[in-house]
Each structure stands twice: as C-alpha cells, then as structure tokens.
Design a protein around this motif. Structure first.
Motif, PDB file in Angstrom:
ATOM      1  N   ASP A 149       3.274  -6.341  10.273  1.00 22.75           N
ATOM      2  CA  ASP A 149       4.602  -6.352  10.890  1.00 22.75           C
ATOM      3  C   ASP A 149       5.284  -7.701  10.696  1.00 22.75           C
ATOM      4  O   ASP A 149       6.493  -7.770  10.436  1.00 22.75           O
ATOM      5  CB  ASP A 149       4.486  -6.041  12.389  1.00 22.75           C
ATOM      6  CG  ASP A 149       4.069  -4.608  12.655  1.00 22.75           C
ATOM      7  OD1 ASP A 149       4.286  -3.761  11.777  1.00 22.75           O
ATOM      8  OD2 ASP A 149       3.506  -4.342  13.735  1.00 22.75           O
ATOM      9  N   LEU A 150       4.513  -8.775  10.814  1.00 24.89           N
ATOM     10  CA  LEU A 150       5.073 -10.114  10.625  1.00 24.89           C
ATOM     11  C   LEU A 150       5.565 -10.300   9.195  1.00 24.89           C
ATOM     12  O   LEU A 150       6.668 -10.811   8.956  1.00 24.89           O
ATOM     13  CB  LEU A 150       4.016 -11.166  10.971  1.00 24.89           C
ATOM     14  CG  LEU A 150       4.385 -12.628  10.694  1.00 24.89           C
ATOM     15  CD1 LEU A 150       5.592 -13.044  11.520  1.00 24.89           C
ATOM     16  CD2 LEU A 150       3.195 -13.548  10.969  1.00 24.89           C
ATOM     17  N   VAL A 151       4.767  -9.879   8.238  1.00 24.83           N
ATOM     18  CA  VAL A 151       5.149 -10.036   6.835  1.00 24.83           C
ATOM     19  C   VAL A 151       6.374  -9.181   6.501  1.00 24.83           C
ATOM     20  O   VAL A 151       7.275  -9.611   5.764  1.00 24.83           O
ATOM     21  CB  VAL A 151       3.954  -9.665   5.933  1.00 24.83           C
ATOM     22  CG1 VAL A 151       4.386  -9.590   4.475  1.00 24.83           C
ATOM     23  CG2 VAL A 151       2.836 -10.693   6.091  1.00 24.83           C
ATOM     24  N   ARG A 152       6.427  -7.978   7.054  1.00 20.39           N
ATOM     25  CA  ARG A 152       7.582  -7.124   6.775  1.00 20.39           C
ATOM     26  C   ARG A 152       8.836  -7.646   7.462  1.00 20.39           C
ATOM     27  O   ARG A 152       9.954  -7.459   6.949  1.00 20.39           O
ATOM     28  CB  ARG A 152       7.269  -5.697   7.221  1.00 20.39           C
ATOM     29  CG  ARG A 152       6.227  -5.024   6.319  1.00 20.39           C
ATOM     30  CD  ARG A 152       5.928  -3.601   6.733  1.00 20.39           C
ATOM     31  NE  ARG A 152       4.975  -2.986   5.824  1.00 20.39           N
ATOM     32  CZ  ARG A 152       4.499  -1.756   5.947  1.00 20.39           C
ATOM     33  NH1 ARG A 152       4.903  -1.010   6.966  1.00 20.39           N
ATOM     34  NH2 ARG A 152       3.626  -1.275   5.072  1.00 20.39           N
ATOM     35  N   ALA A 153       8.673  -8.283   8.616  1.00 19.79           N
ATOM     36  CA  ALA A 153       9.832  -8.921   9.248  1.00 19.79           C
ATOM     37  C   ALA A 153      10.367 -10.046   8.370  1.00 19.79           C
ATOM     38  O   ALA A 153      11.590 -10.222   8.254  1.00 19.79           O
ATOM     39  CB  ALA A 153       9.448  -9.453  10.625  1.00 19.79           C
ATOM     40  N   ARG A 154       9.457 -10.797   7.752  1.00 19.40           N
ATOM     41  CA  ARG A 154       9.878 -11.851   6.820  1.00 19.40           C
ATOM     42  C   ARG A 154      10.561 -11.249   5.596  1.00 19.40           C
ATOM     43  O   ARG A 154      11.544 -11.801   5.087  1.00 19.40           O
ATOM     44  CB  ARG A 154       8.642 -12.667   6.400  1.00 19.40           C
ATOM     45  CG  ARG A 154       8.877 -13.697   5.292  1.00 19.40           C
ATOM     46  CD  ARG A 154       9.875 -14.745   5.702  1.00 19.40           C
ATOM     47  NE  ARG A 154       9.954 -15.826   4.748  1.00 19.40           N
ATOM     48  CZ  ARG A 154      10.608 -15.779   3.574  1.00 19.40           C
ATOM     49  NH1 ARG A 154      11.275 -14.673   3.241  1.00 19.40           N
ATOM     50  NH2 ARG A 154      10.620 -16.825   2.766  1.00 19.40           N
ATOM     51  N   GLU A 155      10.081 -10.106   5.135  1.00 19.82           N
ATOM     52  CA  GLU A 155      10.713  -9.436   3.989  1.00 19.82           C
ATOM     53  C   GLU A 155      12.103  -8.923   4.355  1.00 19.82           C
ATOM     54  O   GLU A 155      13.046  -9.038   3.563  1.00 19.82           O
ATOM     55  CB  GLU A 155       9.826  -8.279   3.524  1.00 19.82           C
ATOM     56  CG  GLU A 155      10.387  -7.446   2.395  1.00 19.82           C
ATOM     57  CD  GLU A 155      10.393  -8.166   1.059  1.00 19.82           C
ATOM     58  OE1 GLU A 155      10.875  -7.578   0.073  1.00 19.82           O
ATOM     59  OE2 GLU A 155       9.922  -9.320   0.997  1.00 19.82           O
TER      60      GLU A 155
END
Length: 387
Positions: A149-155
């Motif tokens: 979820d954190l990585v996709r928020a950054r994306e």
C-alpha cells in the motif's frame, strides 16, 4: 449467527479419476465464493455424492466462514482476488479452512455464455476448483500488504506530480513562456527560481499559476515524506537482506527494489525465472495454429507497477558494462554471489541492447521491454539466493 437456507441438488457433478485428480470417495467439498462488500454468493460441490449447496450470505465477507464450516466433508474454497482483499482468506485459514485466492484473468470463460450472476459465478468457481483449472495468487502477509500500500501510494503520487507539472508547463506554454536555462526542468534550483520569477499580465492567470505552484510544492513535500518512509522500511530485518541484494543490480535502487518486493511478494513461488517474467506480463502474446506461429505485443498481465519499474531499469543497460561509484557503494557489504549475478546481468543485457538496437534496428522502446524481460530473470536469481 442464524442458519442460512441452502438448496441442494443431487447428481449434477461427476468426476473421473486421472493424473492429479481427487478420489471422489474422499467426499471433498469444493466451494466457490463470489465476494462483495455487503453480500457473498456461495456455491459448494461435493465430489462423489454430486450434491450442490447454494447460499446468499448477507453481511461482510467474513460471514461466509460460518457457512463453510457447516458444509459436509473437508472444505476447499476459492474466491477471486479483488477489492475485498485477502482478509477472508486469512481469517478462514486461521479457522482451519483451506481457502485459495485465484487470479481473475486466468479463469476460463466460454464465449457463448451470455448470462452472468453472482451465484452462477460462484458455482463456476467451485467446479473449476474441483477440476484444478484455477491459478492461485499468493496471499501476502499483513506487513507485506501494508508495504505494498505504501509503495502504491508513492506510485499514485508520482502520477499526481506529473499531472501538476503538465498543468504548469502548458499554462506557461500558451503564453509563450518556455524554460531555456541550464539544468533539467523540475529538478534544478534554477528552474524553480525561474518559475518563481514569472509575472503574468492577467491577474487571474497569475492567481492560477500561484495555485498550481502551491499544489506542486505540497506534492513534493508528500513525495519526500513517502520516500523517507520507504527508505526506513527497506532497513527492516524482514526484507533488508533481499532489498540489499536487489540493489546490486544496475538501475535498481531502494525505491525499485522495495517496489518489486512488494508487488511480487514470494519469489520462491516461481520455480523458473520465465514464470516470473510471465507473471509480470513481459512475455509476448501468441496466436499460433498448425504451421503458423505468430507473436504479438506483451501480455501486460500482472502488476503494471512492477513492469514499469523493470522497464525503466532496463534503460540503464544501454551503456557499456561498468561499476560506477554509486553502484559500488550499493554493492558494498553484499554477498559475492549477488555481485557476481549483477555483473553477469550487465554483460548479458548490455550486449542484448546493442544487438537489438544497433544491429537489428529495433525500436528502443521495444528493446527496453525485451531487456526488462531478461532483467526479471536476473532479479529472480538474486532474490532466490540465501540470506
């Protein structure tokens, strides 16, 4: 919880004994679930007796656990991966039920089937599960899903930042203002100073420019916060060793390594590197029959984020093999086996890029995808090294 009504049909299911099949005498109950936020459709098929159970289960997806526990025989359930997430699979496994989450894109579909309902979908899943024709997806741990979820928020933030920059540049372009100074636009202090010095003749346009610039600064601050958080998570003992090995590859730094880890999950789930490339949608599609063999564009299955990360990393292999100071710092303290794989990747992929680009005159975007496919195989090799 009140008992839900179930309707039973007999003699609707038959099974034959073959390689990899289940003995019908075992009486295994295969369950298909069509899961939604407020209601779940459940269908169960009992091998051997041919009984079929159906139920409409109101409430959250977790309410289906009580219904599955009331079914006869050992239960093997399945539902499609979707917006309801993996909570049902985790809770059912904690209750002692065997629940698989399958890939929606790999479910066989009949072109002539024009009727689609939740119950028909659930029964179809149960029958396909009994036949072994569904492809499971890995259920990530709670920690890994949070990292995803954190990585996709950054994306998502990357896309928002790009859109904000487009709005600013196009607003200025309509007024004939184009940055002609030194340094890369949006990445240099000179460009930021140039944006701050612009004064438009129309007061309303100046207000709009100020709003756009303010939004851009907010997005930059959010990006920096997420980058720091991702960097902190990369040092967690649970996955620090794997991320360190992946960073030995050229073009793969912390953000890319964490992104690949969060999207792929368990690299051990792939017994061959080509399976990982197929999972990421980097293999060509194919339409062959008889003597004719025709390959098309890549399938684009799986995670688009992981695929983009690999394709961006593939562009770094245009240059000749070399170990820069930055790459040497990333490789410092890492296992020699990982460094050796990273060097072999440079030799192979740089040569592959030169062959496809210079000798075969392929489009560079096509070359980048081909190199990314082979880079995925080196990522698999490094990820499978012992910690």
């Amino acid at each position: 919880m009140s008992t839900l009504p179930c309707f039973v049909w007999r003699g609707l299911v038959t099974a034959s004994k073959g390689e990899g099949s289940v003995d019908v005498a075992d009486g295994i109950c295969f369950v298909g679930l069509d899961v939604h936020a407020r209601k779940t459709a459940g269908a169960a098929v009992v091998l051997g007796s041919g009984e079929v159970f159906r139920a409409q289960i109101p409430g959250s997806p977790l309410e289906a656990i009580d219904w599955m526990q009331s079914l006869p025989g050992p239960v093997r359930a399945v539902y499609e991966a979707g917006p309801t997430g993996f909570g049902l699979a985790r809770a059912a496994r904690a209750a002692g039920l065997e629940v698989m989450v399958c890939s929606p894109g790999a479910i066989p579909r009949q072109p002539g089937d024009r009727i689609k309902t939740d119950m028909r979908d659930a029964l179809k899943l149960a029958r396909l599960h009994a036949a072994g024709q569904l492809r499971p997806v890995t259920v990530p741990s709670v920690e890994l899903e949070a990292l995803r979820d954190l990585v996709r928020a950054r994306e998502d933030l990357r896309g928002d930042l790009m859109a904000a920059r487009h709005r600013i540049s196009k607003l200025l372009l309509r007024r004939g203002l184009v940055y002609a100074g030194h340094g890369h636009p949006w990445e240099s202090q000179r460009h930021a100073a140039w944006l701050g010095s612009i004064r438009l003749a129309e007061p309303l346009s100046q207000v709009v420019l100020g709003e756009y610039l303010g939004c851009h600064e907010v997005l930059l601050a959010r990006r920096d916060r997420l980058d720091r958080l991702i960097d902190e998570q990369s040092r967690e003992p649970e996955w620090a060793a794997l991320i360190g090995r992946l960073r030995c590859l050229r073009g793969v730094d912390t953000l890319t390594a964490v992104g690949l880890l969060s999207e792929v999950g368990e690299f051990s789930a792939f017994s061959h590197p080509k399976q990982l490339a197929s999972f990421l949608g980097l293999v060509p599609s194919e339409d062959s029959t008889g003597e004719r063999r025709r390959q098309g564009a890549i399938t684009k299955a799986g995670s688009s984020h992981a695929r983009r990360l690999l394709i961006e990393a593939a562009w770094h292999y245009r240059r000749r093999p070399a170990v820069s100071l930055t790459l040497r710092r990333r490789q410092n303290g890492q296992p020699p086996a990982a460094i050796e794989v990273a060097w072999r990747a440079q030799l192979r992929l740089s040569g592959r890029w030169a062959h496809l680009d210079a000798r075969r005159a392929k489009r560079r975007t096509t070359v980048a995808v081909a190199v990314a496919r082979e880079l995925a195989c080196f990522v698999w090799e490094i990820a499978r090294l012992p910690d």
